[in-house]
Motif scaffolding. Structure first.
Motif, short mmCIF file in Angstrom:
data_model
loop_
_atom_site.label_atom_id
_atom_site.label_comp_id
_atom_site.label_asym_id
_atom_site.label_seq_id
_atom_site.Cartn_x
_atom_site.Cartn_y
_atom_site.Cartn_z
N SER A 138 -2.31 -8.55 -14.43
CA SER A 138 -1.87 -7.00 -14.11
C SER A 138 -1.84 -6.71 -12.79
O SER A 138 -0.83 -5.74 -12.32
CB SER A 138 -2.86 -6.13 -14.93
OG SER A 138 -4.14 -6.49 -14.51
N PRO A 139 -2.52 -7.21 -11.72
CA PRO A 139 -2.37 -6.78 -10.35
C PRO A 139 -0.84 -7.27 -9.80
O PRO A 139 -0.46 -6.51 -8.97
CB PRO A 139 -3.42 -7.55 -9.63
CG PRO A 139 -4.45 -7.89 -10.67
CD PRO A 139 -3.88 -8.19 -11.73
N VAL A 180 1.37 -4.26 -10.92
CA VAL A 180 1.12 -3.21 -10.29
C VAL A 180 1.75 -3.35 -8.85
O VAL A 180 2.43 -2.37 -8.38
CB VAL A 180 -0.40 -2.90 -10.15
CG1 VAL A 180 -0.55 -1.51 -9.31
CG2 VAL A 180 -0.95 -2.56 -11.64
N GLU A 218 5.50 -2.99 -9.23
CA GLU A 218 5.90 -1.67 -9.47
C GLU A 218 5.87 -0.62 -8.45
O GLU A 218 6.76 0.21 -7.99
CB GLU A 218 4.89 -1.04 -10.69
CG GLU A 218 5.44 0.23 -11.01
CD GLU A 218 4.09 1.14 -11.69
OE1 GLU A 218 4.37 2.49 -12.15
OE2 GLU A 218 2.92 0.63 -11.61
N ALA A 219 4.96 -1.05 -7.51
CA ALA A 219 4.47 -0.28 -6.20
C ALA A 219 6.04 -0.52 -5.15
O ALA A 219 6.23 0.12 -4.54
CB ALA A 219 3.51 -0.91 -5.67
N SER A 221 7.35 3.76 -5.66
CA SER A 221 6.26 4.05 -4.98
C SER A 221 5.64 5.38 -5.71
O SER A 221 6.42 6.36 -5.55
CB SER A 221 6.47 4.39 -3.71
OG SER A 221 7.29 5.25 -2.98
N PHE A 262 -0.87 4.76 -6.82
CA PHE A 262 -1.06 3.34 -6.53
C PHE A 262 -2.28 2.81 -6.27
O PHE A 262 -2.59 1.64 -6.79
CB PHE A 262 0.01 2.87 -5.02
CG PHE A 262 -0.23 1.78 -4.56
CD1 PHE A 262 0.53 0.58 -5.43
CD2 PHE A 262 -1.00 1.08 -3.59
CE1 PHE A 262 0.60 -0.89 -5.02
CE2 PHE A 262 -1.17 -0.24 -3.22
CZ PHE A 262 -0.46 -1.23 -4.17
N ASN A 316 -3.93 2.79 -9.66
CA ASN A 316 -3.29 1.55 -10.44
C ASN A 316 -3.99 0.23 -9.90
O ASN A 316 -4.20 -0.72 -10.88
CB ASN A 316 -1.87 1.57 -10.51
CG ASN A 316 -1.23 2.93 -11.35
OD1 ASN A 316 -1.96 3.51 -11.78
ND2 ASN A 316 0.06 3.38 -11.09
N LEU A 317 -3.85 -0.04 -8.77
CA LEU A 317 -4.38 -1.30 -8.13
C LEU A 317 -5.74 -1.52 -8.53
O LEU A 317 -5.87 -2.74 -8.94
CB LEU A 317 -4.21 -1.20 -6.61
CG LEU A 317 -4.70 -2.81 -6.12
CD1 LEU A 317 -3.67 -3.73 -6.58
CD2 LEU A 317 -4.32 -2.36 -4.61
N SER A 356 -5.91 -2.36 -12.43
CA SER A 356 -5.38 -3.54 -12.51
C SER A 356 -6.44 -4.72 -12.03
O SER A 356 -6.52 -5.90 -12.87
CB SER A 356 -3.93 -3.75 -11.93
OG SER A 356 -4.07 -3.97 -10.63
#
Length: 187
Positions: free
Chosen positions: A120-121, A124, A127-128, A132, A136, A139-140, A143
């Motif tokens: 998952s990281p 993320v 996605e960033a 953006s 962020f 979410n980080l 994750s």
């Protein structure tokens, strides 16, 4: 059925085994015939007392595949052992196949969940880069928490998978002995 036809059918049914193993098994059955003939039995009586060569081969192949799965628990060996045991009796289709499929489904899905959490990281961060957003850091960190949970899930699944393989091989051995014992009592 004559001795030669019995041994020929047994040999044909044991094709998955190596020629050396087949020769050993056929030698054992040659001895059964020799002993029976010395006791005054006819070849037909000996064949009748031994049973069907196809059924004997199924039992021997099931034993062989279960031993292979015990010695080296690969997916291929376990599947061969499962199908060999299922081939011994129709009853085993319900008893062995159903729980085996359910357990395999649970184990595979748990591994997939653990892997997704663990990765998952990376998702993320990807996605960033593409989008953006203001969330962020949240979410980080979430994750990273899921990554930790995924790590523990995968450690747990490693233990569960090893136990499931050992338990399943033991269950296959039990089924082989149960079917063999049931067949011997019926004769």
């Amino acid at each position: 059925m004559s001795k030669s036809k019995f041994l020929q059918q047994l040999n044909e049914s044991l094709k998955p085994l190596s020629s050396k193993e087949r020769a050993d098994i056929l030698q054992d059955y040659e001895e059964h015939f020799s002993i029976g003939l010395e006791e005054g039995k006819t070849e037909e009586e000996i064949v009748t007392s031994l049973g069907s060569p196809n059924q004997i081969a199924k039992e021997l192949l099931a034993d062989y595949h279960v031993e292979q799965a015990t010695a080296k628990a690969t997916t291929q060996n376990i599947l061969r052992a499962t199908w060999a045991v299922i081939g011994l009796a129709f009853f085993n289709v319900v008893i062995v196949l159903g729980p085996a499929v359910a357990l395999a489904g649970f184990i595979l899905s748990a591994w997939a969940i653990g892997l997704c959490f663990l990765l998952s990281p990376i998702l993320v961060l990807g996605e960033a880069i593409v989008h953006s957003s203001g969330f962020f850091l949240f979410n980080l960190f979430m994750s990273l928490a899921f990554c930790g949970i995924g790590y523990f899930i995968m450690l747990g699944m490693l233990v569960v998978t090893k136990l499931a393989i050992k338990g399943f091989v033991r269950y296959l051995k039990y089924n082989v002995s149960l079917v063999k014992g049931g067949l011997k009592r019926a004769e």
